[in-house]
Design an enzyme around this catalytic site. Sequence first.
Site, PDB file in Angstrom:
ATOM      1  CB  ILE A 105       3.164  37.164  15.183  1.00  0.00           C
ATOM      2  CG1 ILE A 105       2.800  37.170  13.692  1.00  0.00           C
ATOM      3  CG2 ILE A 105       3.996  35.942  15.552  1.00  0.00           C
ATOM      4  CD1 ILE A 105       3.980  37.232  12.752  1.00  0.00           C
ATOM      5  NE  ARG A 106      -0.958  33.325  21.707  1.00  0.00           N
ATOM      6  CZ  ARG A 106      -0.197  32.497  22.409  1.00  0.00           C
ATOM      7  NH1 ARG A 106       0.459  32.913  23.468  1.00  0.00           N
ATOM      8  NH2 ARG A 106      -0.070  31.239  22.033  1.00  0.00           N
ATOM      9  CG  ASP A 107       6.494  36.498  23.355  1.00  0.00           C
ATOM     10  OD1 ASP A 107       6.905  35.329  23.211  1.00  0.00           O
ATOM     11  OD2 ASP A 107       7.136  37.364  23.974  1.00  0.00           O
ATOM     12  N   PRO A 108       4.774  33.419  22.285  1.00  0.00           N
ATOM     13  CG  PRO A 108       5.825  31.679  21.131  1.00  0.00           C
ATOM     14  CD  PRO A 108       5.591  33.176  21.110  1.00  0.00           C
ATOM     15  CE1 TYR A 109      11.364  33.210  27.312  1.00  0.00           C
ATOM     16  CE2 TYR A 109       9.995  34.119  29.060  1.00  0.00           C
ATOM     17  CZ  TYR A 109      11.202  33.598  28.635  1.00  0.00           C
ATOM     18  OH  TYR A 109      12.234  33.469  29.518  1.00  0.00           O
TER      19      TYR A 109
END
Length: 138
Positions: A105-109
């Site tokens: 689950i990739r960090d979209p920050y």
Amino acid sequence: MAEAVFAHFVKERGLSDSWLIDSAATADYHTGKNPDKRARSIMDRHSIEMNHRARPLTADDYKNFDYIFGMDENNIRDIKRMAPKNSTAKIELLGDYDPEGPCIIRDPYYDDGDEGFEEVYQQCIRCCKAFLIKNPIL
């Protein structure tokens, strides 16, 4: 987002008294802050309540929780590195429960816009539903 999504499903199923749900970070630079405004916007759009302020992972978390989830391999590495010797928590990738994948689950920050946050929300929905079906009450 995962904490809020899981808490939502647990509440919908009337299992709130059976679960202790919280979110913590492996770094403390956001301690005390609200989630990203884009995450809050996505959650509002989907009518998921999110009342959380960032806090760091503590040694007590490793005995107070049955599971500690990371979102990617770096999270897992840091969570395991921080674990005290008497840790009883299972440390897993939340994405391992995603029936559609991927397991990360990739960090979209650092993304522009809401698209990455919507993708994370959808992954959290799939993962949390699958985990809760497999573990209705611990």
